[in-house]
Scaffold this motif. Structure first.
Motif, PDB file in Angstrom:
ATOM      1  N   VAL A 102      -5.625  16.292  10.272  1.00 40.55           N
ATOM      2  CA  VAL A 102      -5.269  17.692  10.001  1.00 40.55           C
ATOM      3  C   VAL A 102      -5.061  17.871   8.504  1.00 40.55           C
ATOM      4  N   TYR A 103      -4.417  16.864   7.888  1.00 43.46           N
ATOM      5  CA  TYR A 103      -4.159  16.856   6.448  1.00 43.46           C
ATOM      6  C   TYR A 103      -4.929  15.700   5.820  1.00 43.46           C
ATOM      7  N   SER A 104      -5.008  15.702   4.515  1.00 46.54           N
ATOM      8  CA  SER A 104      -5.841  14.739   3.789  1.00 46.54           C
ATOM      9  C   SER A 104      -5.025  13.681   3.068  1.00 46.54           C
ATOM     10  N   MET A 105      -5.600  12.487   2.997  1.00 45.02           N
ATOM     11  CA  MET A 105      -5.075  11.457   2.120  1.00 45.02           C
ATOM     12  C   MET A 105      -5.664  11.760   0.742  1.00 45.02           C
TER      13      MET A 105
ATOM     14  N   ALA B 192      -2.671  22.152   3.675  1.00 45.66           N
ATOM     15  CA  ALA B 192      -1.660  21.518   2.834  1.00 45.66           C
ATOM     16  C   ALA B 192      -0.275  22.024   3.192  1.00 45.66           C
ATOM     17  N   ASP B 193       0.643  21.093   3.277  1.00 46.37           N
ATOM     18  CA  ASP B 193       2.061  21.400   3.328  1.00 46.37           C
ATOM     19  C   ASP B 193       2.458  21.560   1.859  1.00 46.37           C
ATOM     20  N   LEU B 194       2.919  22.733   1.491  1.00 47.85           N
ATOM     21  CA  LEU B 194       3.163  23.019   0.076  1.00 47.85           C
ATOM     22  C   LEU B 194       4.170  22.070  -0.556  1.00 47.85           C
ATOM     23  N   GLU B 195       5.193  21.667   0.198  1.00 49.04           N
ATOM     24  CA  GLU B 195       6.170  20.717  -0.342  1.00 49.04           C
ATOM     25  C   GLU B 195       5.529  19.353  -0.581  1.00 49.04           C
ATOM     26  N   ALA B 196       4.720  18.897   0.364  1.00 47.93           N
ATOM     27  CA  ALA B 196       4.045  17.606   0.198  1.00 47.93           C
ATOM     28  C   ALA B 196       3.106  17.640  -1.001  1.00 47.93           C
ATOM     29  N   LEU B 197       2.385  18.718  -1.137  1.00 41.79           N
ATOM     30  CA  LEU B 197       1.448  18.847  -2.255  1.00 41.79           C
ATOM     31  C   LEU B 197       2.189  18.898  -3.589  1.00 41.79           C
ATOM     32  N   ALA B 198       3.314  19.595  -3.616  1.00 41.47           N
ATOM     33  CA  ALA B 198       4.107  19.676  -4.848  1.00 41.47           C
ATOM     34  C   ALA B 198       4.598  18.289  -5.275  1.00 41.47           C
ATOM     35  N   VAL B 199       4.989  17.473  -4.316  1.00 41.27           N
ATOM     36  CA  VAL B 199       5.469  16.127  -4.619  1.00 41.27           C
ATOM     37  C   VAL B 199       4.370  15.294  -5.269  1.00 41.27           C
TER      38      VAL B 199
ATOM     39  N   PHE C 153      -5.345  -1.823  -6.841  1.00 42.20           N
ATOM     40  CA  PHE C 153      -6.434  -0.938  -6.425  1.00 42.20           C
ATOM     41  C   PHE C 153      -5.877   0.475  -6.509  1.00 42.20           C
ATOM     42  N   GLU C 154      -6.693   1.396  -7.019  1.00 43.27           N
ATOM     43  CA  GLU C 154      -6.246   2.780  -7.139  1.00 43.27           C
ATOM     44  C   GLU C 154      -7.442   3.712  -7.028  1.00 43.27           C
ATOM     45  N   CYS C 155      -7.288   4.785  -6.253  1.00 45.66           N
ATOM     46  CA  CYS C 155      -8.323   5.812  -6.221  1.00 45.66           C
ATOM     47  C   CYS C 155      -7.742   7.121  -5.713  1.00 45.66           C
ATOM     48  N   THR C 156      -8.415   8.200  -6.090  1.00 43.36           N
ATOM     49  CA  THR C 156      -8.112   9.511  -5.530  1.00 43.36           C
ATOM     50  C   THR C 156      -9.295   9.904  -4.654  1.00 43.36           C
ATOM     51  N   LEU C 157      -9.026  10.754  -3.659  1.00 45.52           N
ATOM     52  CA  LEU C 157     -10.043  11.120  -2.681  1.00 45.52           C
ATOM     53  C   LEU C 157     -10.237  12.627  -2.635  1.00 45.52           C
ATOM     54  N   LYS C 158     -11.449  13.017  -2.301  1.00 44.82           N
ATOM     55  CA  LYS C 158     -11.730  14.419  -2.011  1.00 44.82           C
ATOM     56  C   LYS C 158     -10.966  14.783  -0.739  1.00 44.82           C
ATOM     57  N   PRO C 159     -10.320  15.941  -0.708  1.00 43.26           N
ATOM     58  CA  PRO C 159      -9.635  16.344   0.519  1.00 43.26           C
ATOM     59  C   PRO C 159     -10.634  16.646   1.631  1.00 43.26           C
ATOM     60  N   LEU C 160     -10.195  16.440   2.877  1.00 40.83           N
ATOM     61  CA  LEU C 160     -11.027  16.738   4.036  1.00 40.83           C
ATOM     62  C   LEU C 160     -11.161  18.237   4.257  1.00 40.83           C
ATOM     63  N   ASN C 161     -10.137  18.974   3.850  1.00 39.87           N
ATOM     64  CA  ASN C 161     -10.066  20.420   4.060  1.00 39.87           C
ATOM     65  C   ASN C 161      -9.020  20.986   3.107  1.00 39.87           C
ATOM     66  N   ARG C 162      -8.711  22.243   3.255  1.00 41.35           N
ATOM     67  CA  ARG C 162      -7.722  22.880   2.384  1.00 41.35           C
ATOM     68  C   ARG C 162      -6.324  22.939   3.011  1.00 41.35           C
TER      69      ARG C 162
ATOM     70  N   VAL D 277       0.849  -1.195   0.000  1.00 40.81           N
ATOM     71  CA  VAL D 277       0.000   0.000   0.000  1.00 40.81           C
ATOM     72  C   VAL D 277       0.879   1.237   0.000  1.00 40.81           C
ATOM     73  N   ASP D 278       0.532   2.184  -0.850  1.00 37.26           N
ATOM     74  CA  ASP D 278       1.188   3.484  -0.851  1.00 37.26           C
ATOM     75  C   ASP D 278       0.111   4.554  -0.950  1.00 37.26           C
ATOM     76  N   ILE D 279       0.366   5.673  -0.315  1.00 40.14           N
ATOM     77  CA  ILE D 279      -0.588   6.787  -0.363  1.00 40.14           C
ATOM     78  C   ILE D 279       0.148   8.074  -0.698  1.00 40.14           C
ATOM     79  N   GLU D 280      -0.604   9.056  -1.122  1.00 43.47           N
ATOM     80  CA  GLU D 280      -0.107  10.423  -1.266  1.00 43.47           C
ATOM     81  C   GLU D 280      -1.011  11.293  -0.406  1.00 43.47           C
ATOM     82  N   THR D 281      -0.429  12.286   0.249  1.00 43.27           N
ATOM     83  CA  THR D 281      -1.167  13.119   1.197  1.00 43.27           C
ATOM     84  C   THR D 281      -0.867  14.594   0.983  1.00 43.27           C
ATOM     85  N   SER D 282      -1.643  15.421   1.668  1.00 45.95           N
ATOM     86  CA  SER D 282      -1.411  16.867   1.616  1.00 45.95           C
ATOM     87  C   SER D 282      -0.537  17.343   2.778  1.00 45.95           C
ATOM     88  N   GLY D 283      -0.102  16.422   3.638  1.00 47.83           N
ATOM     89  CA  GLY D 283       0.728  16.805   4.770  1.00 47.83           C
ATOM     90  C   GLY D 283       1.073  15.624   5.645  1.00 47.83           C
ATOM     91  N   PRO D 284       1.713  15.878   6.794  1.00 50.71           N
ATOM     92  CA  PRO D 284       2.329  14.813   7.574  1.00 50.71           C
ATOM     93  C   PRO D 284       1.447  14.019   8.535  1.00 50.71           C
TER      94      PRO D 284
END
Length: 185
Positions: free
Chosen positions: A22-25, A51-58, A40-49, A11-18
């Motif tokens: 507080v941050y979203s998967m 975001a750690d800008l570096e994490a989001l850029a990645v 299995f693959e899906c993208t998710l609606k964020p829980l909120n806005r 399993v691997d995920i991408e997130t908006s922060g650490p």
């Protein structure tokens, strides 16, 4: 003692922060370790806005785009659970496998409990870095994926696409397992 069929799922995920909550998967990628074409693959609606800008850029994701195109967290976790149950089969045990598993598992666990009610992986995860360290006798700093890759020679590479990274991780795990088996001979 009952012997159960253990089904290893990378399993691997991408997130908006650490941290979860507080941050979203933002995306989930998974594959069977021993049948990596089963994904299995899906993208998710964020829980909120948040975001750690570096994490989001990645990740390459836009929170605004995911608000429109991502799955609702409850739907995503329901679909993931259905995939896990089908993958493990009747009587099987799903084993969460990750590269830096504590991070990925923490988000998966949070989302399963908050949006689905239970985590089909239970409260444990198998960390490839720790497993590699045990098999090779390496130091913790030698468990970076680049160091592992130079020793193991995987065909795949990581690129921050959750499903592709899950396939890459599965290969690292298989190669580490093979290395461990050879050392026992």
């Amino acid at each position: 003692m009952e012997v159960r069929n253990e089904v290893f799922i990378s399993v691997d995920i991408e997130t908006s922060g650490p941290i979860p909550g507080v941050y979203s998967m933002l995306s989930i990628g998974a594959c069977l370790v021993d049948r990596p074409e089963t994904i299995f693959e899906c993208t998710l609606k964020p829980l909120n806005r948040n975001a750690d800008l570096e994490a989001l850029a990645v990740t390459g994701f836009s929170l605004a785009d995911l608000e429109l195109s991502g799955a609702e967290p409850r739907q995503a976790m329901t679909e993931f659970d259905m995939w896990i149950k089908a993958a493990r089969g009747e009587g099987g045990t799903a084993v969460f496998v990750g590269l830096n598993a504590p991070f990925d598992w923490s988000f998966i666990n949070y989302y399963f409990h908050n949006f689905y009610g239970e985590n089909p992986f239970g409260f444990t995860a198998l960390d490839i870095k720790a497993y590699y360290m045990g098999v090779t006798g390496s130091s913790w700093t030698e468990t970076r994926s680049s160091v592992m890759a130079s020793r193991l020679g995987p065909a795949h590479k990581a690129n921050h696409n959750a499903v592709q990274d899950a396939v890459y991780q599965a290969e690292l795990f298989r190669l580490t397992r093979q290395l461990g088996r050879k050392s026992k001979l």
